[in-house]
Scaffold this active site. Structure first.
Site, PDB file in Angstrom:
ATOM      1  N   ALA A  35      -5.430  84.321 -24.578  1.00 37.49           N
ATOM      2  CA  ALA A  35      -4.296  84.633 -23.406  1.00 37.49           C
ATOM      3  C   ALA A  35      -3.670  85.814 -23.757  1.00 37.49           C
ATOM      4  O   ALA A  35      -3.485  86.699 -22.865  1.00 37.49           O
ATOM      5  CB  ALA A  35      -3.590  83.204 -23.266  1.00 37.49           C
ATOM      6  N   GLY A 252       0.996  81.512  -4.312  1.00 37.62           N
ATOM      7  CA  GLY A 252       1.751  82.797  -5.140  1.00 37.62           C
ATOM      8  C   GLY A 252       2.667  82.525  -6.215  1.00 37.62           C
ATOM      9  O   GLY A 252       2.316  81.760  -6.907  1.00 37.62           O
ATOM     10  N   ALA A 253       4.012  83.068  -5.862  1.00 36.86           N
ATOM     11  CA  ALA A 253       4.937  82.763  -7.150  1.00 36.86           C
ATOM     12  C   ALA A 253       6.321  82.889  -6.906  1.00 36.86           C
ATOM     13  O   ALA A 253       6.522  83.493  -5.756  1.00 36.86           O
ATOM     14  CB  ALA A 253       4.517  83.685  -8.109  1.00 36.86           C
ATOM     15  N   ASP A 279      -2.957  85.034 -16.803  1.00 42.18           N
ATOM     16  CA  ASP A 279      -2.784  86.442 -17.644  1.00 42.18           C
ATOM     17  C   ASP A 279      -2.536  87.576 -16.847  1.00 42.18           C
ATOM     18  O   ASP A 279      -1.849  88.512 -17.393  1.00 42.18           O
ATOM     19  CB  ASP A 279      -3.858  86.247 -18.874  1.00 42.18           C
ATOM     20  CG  ASP A 279      -4.035  85.182 -19.581  1.00 42.18           C
ATOM     21  OD1 ASP A 279      -3.066  84.464 -19.534  1.00 42.18           O
ATOM     22  OD2 ASP A 279      -5.082  84.663 -19.882  1.00 42.18           O
ATOM     23  N   ASP A 315     -12.654  86.872 -17.575  1.00 46.44           N
ATOM     24  CA  ASP A 315     -11.181  86.457 -18.221  1.00 46.44           C
ATOM     25  C   ASP A 315     -10.212  87.667 -17.990  1.00 46.44           C
ATOM     26  O   ASP A 315      -9.118  87.552 -17.715  1.00 46.44           O
ATOM     27  CB  ASP A 315     -11.025  85.796 -19.510  1.00 46.44           C
ATOM     28  CG  ASP A 315     -11.703  84.428 -19.286  1.00 46.44           C
ATOM     29  OD1 ASP A 315     -12.386  84.145 -18.453  1.00 46.44           O
ATOM     30  OD2 ASP A 315     -11.566  83.738 -20.425  1.00 46.44           O
TER      31      ASP A 315
HETATM   32  P1  ATP Z   1      -4.611  80.371 -15.819  1.00 47.38           P
HETATM   33  O1  ATP Z   1      -5.917  79.743 -15.227  1.00 47.38           O
HETATM   34  O2  ATP Z   1      -5.190  81.937 -15.904  1.00 47.38           O
HETATM   35  O3  ATP Z   1      -4.089  79.985 -16.932  1.00 47.38           O
HETATM   36  P2  ATP Z   1      -2.231  79.825 -14.450  1.00 47.38           P
HETATM   37  O4  ATP Z   1      -2.363  78.301 -14.256  1.00 47.38           O
HETATM   38  O5  ATP Z   1      -1.566  80.340 -15.598  1.00 47.38           O
HETATM   39  O6  ATP Z   1      -3.656  80.497 -14.490  1.00 47.38           O
HETATM   40  P3  ATP Z   1      -1.906  80.212 -11.645  1.00 47.38           P
HETATM   41  O7  ATP Z   1      -0.628  79.779 -10.932  1.00 47.38           O
HETATM   42  O8  ATP Z   1      -3.349  79.543 -11.239  1.00 47.38           O
HETATM   43  O9  ATP Z   1      -1.709  80.490 -13.128  1.00 47.38           O
HETATM   44  O10 ATP Z   1      -2.302  81.743 -11.248  1.00 47.38           O
HETATM   45  C1  ATP Z   1      -1.425  82.689 -11.559  1.00 47.38           C
HETATM   46  C2  ATP Z   1      -1.083  83.639 -10.157  1.00 47.38           C
HETATM   47  O11 ATP Z   1      -2.363  84.131  -9.766  1.00 47.38           O
HETATM   48  C3  ATP Z   1      -0.507  82.860  -9.039  1.00 47.38           C
HETATM   49  O12 ATP Z   1       0.846  82.756  -9.249  1.00 47.38           O
HETATM   50  C4  ATP Z   1      -1.023  83.494  -8.065  1.00 47.38           C
HETATM   51  O13 ATP Z   1       0.081  84.848  -7.929  1.00 47.38           O
HETATM   52  C5  ATP Z   1      -2.032  84.093  -8.245  1.00 47.38           C
HETATM   53  N1  ATP Z   1      -3.452  83.282  -7.780  1.00 47.38           N
HETATM   54  C6  ATP Z   1      -3.717  82.047  -8.786  1.00 47.38           C
HETATM   55  N2  ATP Z   1      -4.770  81.454  -7.794  1.00 47.38           N
HETATM   56  C7  ATP Z   1      -4.712  81.938  -6.796  1.00 47.38           C
HETATM   57  C8  ATP Z   1      -5.536  81.949  -5.296  1.00 47.38           C
HETATM   58  N3  ATP Z   1      -6.435  80.854  -5.458  1.00 47.38           N
HETATM   59  N4  ATP Z   1      -5.118  82.674  -4.363  1.00 47.38           N
HETATM   60  C9  ATP Z   1      -4.362  83.625  -4.210  1.00 47.38           C
HETATM   61  N5  ATP Z   1      -3.682  83.907  -5.453  1.00 47.38           N
HETATM   62  C10 ATP Z   1      -3.793  83.146  -6.563  1.00 47.38           C
END
Ligand code: ATP
Length: 337
Positions: A35, A252-253, A279, A315
């Site tokens: 990570a 999104g976020a 990441d 990744d």
């Molecule tokens: P990881 O699997 O890398 O640990 P995570 O669980 O930390 O990921 P996610 O929330 O899955 O984080 O993804 C991080 C960011 O990537 C999201 O907040 C968003 O901005 C973007 N993202 C993830 N999946 C998608 C999707 N299917 N479509 C659009 N944006 C996405």
């Protein structure tokens, strides 16, 4: 000087060449991943100087880890451990963009990280230190390294970032809540899913509606609920003193600070592989943070980085440059590669 220090374990990564389990899949690719080094490479692509501290075995995969991250332009400060092997991950594709990662890291070199691996001045000369909740759960010495780095950062006035990144295979929720919560309480910037934010939130033991279980249950499936997310962030940080960034997958976020919250809606993308999205998202956010960008701009960049990473296998290899990001944002769903 706008530079970032990160530390953690980077392992060999064996990825199946097609969908299926390793019970049958015969062909695979060899790579590396972790990570924190994924974030480090993401930052370098975005023009930010980064140092990575970690431990590798005196073996071929350890050699690969060091050369590959260094080859990307990261300042690698690796300790070679003669007594333990480099850890390993297996990644099996299960179709429709989903994959399963299995870890072979117990007693690995990387998990034997300790405070002396982080040399004098390494923390003190950075603008920001980035940690994840993975490292302190690897071993007692790795936990001590994280705590020592946060202590040094606070003394030196260096900003502290934490991606909660809870891996259930490393510890129970109760243990993770305590260990990662300790780090979260000294971080200036905290990243996590709604459930992860709940995991590290302060609780009053014994109070019926504030047990860890009830908090986690409240947070589950909250990705599409703006008000629910604001409420969760207030539970974690009632005074809004920390910058709390909630990763919401396809939705999104959200970023909250000082009583204000900003939302970036998810980009509609064709998902190939979501591993690494989180990441890349963090790298995008931190690249703006070390340049003192306003929150909405950091969030916009991070959200685009995460979405773009979902559309490409690997990744970290395809971590975007600013030009590729601009192309992605302007062009909608097609990555410009
Ligand atoms: P990881 O699997 O890398 O640990 P995570 O669980 O930390 O990921 P996610 O929330 O899955 O984080 O993804 C991080 C960011 O990537 C999201 O907040 C968003 O901005 C973007 N993202 C993830 N999946 C998608 C999707 N299917 N479509 C659009 N944006 C996405």
């Amino acid at each position: 000087d706008g530079s970032v220090l990160t530390l953690g374990e980077t392992m060999g990564l064996i990825t199946g060449s097609h969908v299926g389990s390793f019970a049958h899949v015969a062909h695979a690719q060899v790579g590396i991943g972790g990570a924190e080094s994924n974030v480090a490479v993401g930052l370098v692509r975005l023009g930010v100087p980064v140092s990575w501290v970690g431990r590798v075995g005196d073996d071929s995969l350890g050699n690969r880890v060091v050369r590959e991250i260094r080859g990307e332009g990261v300042d690698v400060r690796a300790t070679l451990d003669p007594d333990a092997p480099t850890g390993l991950m297996l990644k099996e594709f299960r179709g429709r963009g989903t994959s399963r990662v299995s870890y072979y890291r117990a007693n690995s070199a990387g998990s034997r990280l300790n405070p002396t691996d982080v040399g004098p001045g390494v923390v003190e000369s950075a603008s920001l230190v980035h940690l994840t909740g993975i490292t302190p759960l690897l071993s007692d010495s790795a936990r001590a390294a994280c705590l020592d780095v946060t202590r040094r950062a606070r003394v030196a006035g260096v900003r502290i970032s934490l991606d909660i990144n809870y891996r259930p295979s490393l510890a129970s929720a109760d243990e993770a809540a305590e260990v990662i919560g300790e780090l979260a309480s000294s971080a200036d910037l905290v990243f996590g899913s709604p459930e992860e934010i709940a995991l590290v939130s302060p609780r009053t033991p014994g109070t019926a509606n504030e047990t860890l279980e009830s908090l986690l249950a409240r947070a589950r499936n909250l990705e599409d609920d703006d008000e629910g997310i604001d409420g969760l962030v207030r539970t974690f940080d009632p005074d809004g003193r920390r910058e709390v960034v909630v990763k919401r997958g396809p939705f999104g976020a959200t970023s909250c600070f000082d009583g204000s919250s900003f939302i970036a809606a998810g980009h509609p993308v064709d998902v190939v592989d979501t591993v690494g999205a989180g990441d890349a998202f963090v790298a995008g956010y931190l690249s703006g943070d070390v340049q003192d960008w306003p929150i909405d701009q950091k969030l916009t960049r991070a959200n685009a980085c995460g979405a773009l990473m979902c559309t490409i296998p690997g990744d970290w290899e395809a971590s975007p440059t600013p030009e590729e990001l601009d192309g992605f944002i302007a062009g909608g769903t097609d990555p410009v590669l």
